[in-house]
Motif scaffolding. Structure first.
Motif, PDB file in Angstrom:
ATOM      1  N   VAL A 151      10.546 -25.564   3.015  1.00 26.80           N
ATOM      2  CA  VAL A 151      11.452 -25.769   1.905  1.00 26.80           C
ATOM      3  C   VAL A 151      12.242 -24.482   1.712  1.00 26.80           C
ATOM      4  N   ALA A 152      13.542 -24.630   1.505  1.00 25.75           N
ATOM      5  CA  ALA A 152      14.380 -23.444   1.384  1.00 25.75           C
ATOM      6  C   ALA A 152      15.499 -23.680   0.383  1.00 25.75           C
ATOM      7  N   GLN A 153      16.008 -22.593  -0.163  1.00 23.99           N
ATOM      8  CA  GLN A 153      17.163 -22.633  -1.057  1.00 23.99           C
ATOM      9  C   GLN A 153      18.416 -22.856  -0.219  1.00 23.99           C
ATOM     10  N   GLN A 154      19.248 -23.800  -0.618  1.00 23.58           N
ATOM     11  CA  GLN A 154      20.513 -24.071   0.072  1.00 23.58           C
ATOM     12  C   GLN A 154      21.438 -22.871  -0.067  1.00 23.58           C
ATOM     13  N   ALA A 155      22.086 -22.507   1.008  1.00 20.78           N
ATOM     14  CA  ALA A 155      23.032 -21.393   0.998  1.00 20.78           C
ATOM     15  C   ALA A 155      24.368 -21.833   0.412  1.00 20.78           C
ATOM     16  N   ILE A 185      20.619 -22.149   5.022  1.00 19.45           N
ATOM     17  CA  ILE A 185      19.652 -21.767   3.988  1.00 19.45           C
ATOM     18  C   ILE A 185      19.882 -20.322   3.577  1.00 19.45           C
ATOM     19  N   ALA A 186      19.483 -20.011   2.377  1.00 22.40           N
ATOM     20  CA  ALA A 186      19.609 -18.650   1.866  1.00 22.40           C
ATOM     21  C   ALA A 186      18.243 -17.969   1.835  1.00 22.40           C
ATOM     22  N   VAL A 187      17.289 -18.645   1.232  1.00 22.73           N
ATOM     23  CA  VAL A 187      15.976 -18.054   1.041  1.00 22.73           C
ATOM     24  C   VAL A 187      14.897 -19.096   1.323  1.00 22.73           C
ATOM     25  N   PRO A 188      13.962 -18.807   2.234  1.00 25.59           N
ATOM     26  CA  PRO A 188      12.851 -19.742   2.406  1.00 25.59           C
ATOM     27  C   PRO A 188      11.924 -19.658   1.195  1.00 25.59           C
ATOM     28  N   ILE A 189      11.583 -20.794   0.624  1.00 26.64           N
ATOM     29  CA  ILE A 189      10.732 -20.817  -0.568  1.00 26.64           C
ATOM     30  C   ILE A 189       9.290 -21.109  -0.180  1.00 26.64           C
ATOM     31  N   TRP A 204      25.660  -7.617   2.366  1.00 25.23           N
ATOM     32  CA  TRP A 204      24.443  -7.950   1.610  1.00 25.23           C
ATOM     33  C   TRP A 204      23.862  -9.302   1.987  1.00 25.23           C
ATOM     34  N   THR A 205      24.496 -10.042   2.892  1.00 26.86           N
ATOM     35  CA  THR A 205      23.923 -11.318   3.328  1.00 26.86           C
ATOM     36  C   THR A 205      23.414 -11.268   4.772  1.00 26.86           C
ATOM     37  N   ALA A 206      23.428 -10.091   5.365  1.00 26.77           N
ATOM     38  CA  ALA A 206      22.996  -9.955   6.761  1.00 26.77           C
ATOM     39  C   ALA A 206      21.580 -10.485   6.965  1.00 26.77           C
ATOM     40  N   GLU A 207      20.688 -10.246   6.015  1.00 22.14           N
ATOM     41  CA  GLU A 207      19.315 -10.716   6.206  1.00 22.14           C
ATOM     42  C   GLU A 207      19.222 -12.229   6.091  1.00 22.14           C
ATOM     43  N   MET A 208      20.099 -12.861   5.283  1.00 23.71           N
ATOM     44  CA  MET A 208      20.096 -14.326   5.216  1.00 23.71           C
ATOM     45  C   MET A 208      20.579 -14.915   6.539  1.00 23.71           C
ATOM     46  N   PHE A 209      21.678 -14.365   7.073  1.00 23.37           N
ATOM     47  CA  PHE A 209      22.159 -14.825   8.367  1.00 23.37           C
ATOM     48  C   PHE A 209      21.121 -14.523   9.457  1.00 23.37           C
ATOM     49  N   GLY A 210      20.513 -13.354   9.401  1.00 21.87           N
ATOM     50  CA  GLY A 210      19.482 -12.997  10.373  1.00 21.87           C
ATOM     51  C   GLY A 210      18.345 -13.994  10.387  1.00 21.87           C
ATOM     52  N   GLY A 237      14.037 -22.596  17.353  1.00 16.96           N
ATOM     53  CA  GLY A 237      13.946 -24.048  17.226  1.00 16.96           C
ATOM     54  C   GLY A 237      13.238 -24.521  15.979  1.00 16.96           C
ATOM     55  N   ILE A 238      13.179 -23.693  14.941  1.00 16.96           N
ATOM     56  CA  ILE A 238      12.492 -24.053  13.691  1.00 16.96           C
ATOM     57  C   ILE A 238      13.522 -24.559  12.696  1.00 16.96           C
ATOM     58  N   ARG A 239      13.340 -25.806  12.256  1.00 15.79           N
ATOM     59  CA  ARG A 239      14.256 -26.456  11.313  1.00 15.79           C
ATOM     60  C   ARG A 239      13.750 -26.317   9.877  1.00 15.79           C
ATOM     61  N   HIS A 240      14.665 -26.410   8.941  1.00 15.18           N
ATOM     62  CA  HIS A 240      14.326 -26.376   7.514  1.00 15.18           C
ATOM     63  C   HIS A 240      14.856 -27.615   6.825  1.00 15.18           C
TER      64      HIS A 240
END
Length: 100
Positions: A1-5, A34-38, A82-88, A97-100
């Motif tokens: 489950v993740a926060q939508q970007a 996604i922005a943040v995995p919850i 400041w979004t490099a880690e989200m894109f990373g 191959g991991i889907r969210h």
């Protein structure tokens, strides 16, 4: 489950998120916006974390080659600084191959 970007990925477009993806996501056939995995399974984060760090460092180290719209807030809301880690994270998960 993740926060939508706030951004999305459309392989048919050449918008800023896809420009960034084409530069840093090698061999990706999907990109989950996604922005943040919850909630994430321990096995998945163990796989993602090392590549996530590598991708984030790669993106930030390449700052001299960023296009204007990747960091300029008057051009785009992406603000890669400041979004490099989200894109990373997105690119690491996709390459594995991991889907969210």
């Amino acid at each position: 489950v993740a926060q939508q970007a706030f951004y999305s990925f459309d392989f048919e477009k050449d918008d800023i998120p896809m420009q960034i993806a084409r530069r840093y996501c090698h061999g990706c056939t999907f990109l989950d916006p996604i922005a943040v995995p919850i909630i994430i399974h321990r096995n998945d984060i163990e796989k993602i974390a090392p590549l996530w760090l590598t991708k984030t460092v790669e993106i930030r180290a390449d700052m001299d080659n960023w296009l204007n719209g990747w960091w300029n807030t008057s051009v785009s809301g992406v603000q890669l600084g400041w979004t490099a880690e989200m894109f990373g994270y997105v690119f690491a998960a996709s390459e594995l191959g991991i889907r969210h």
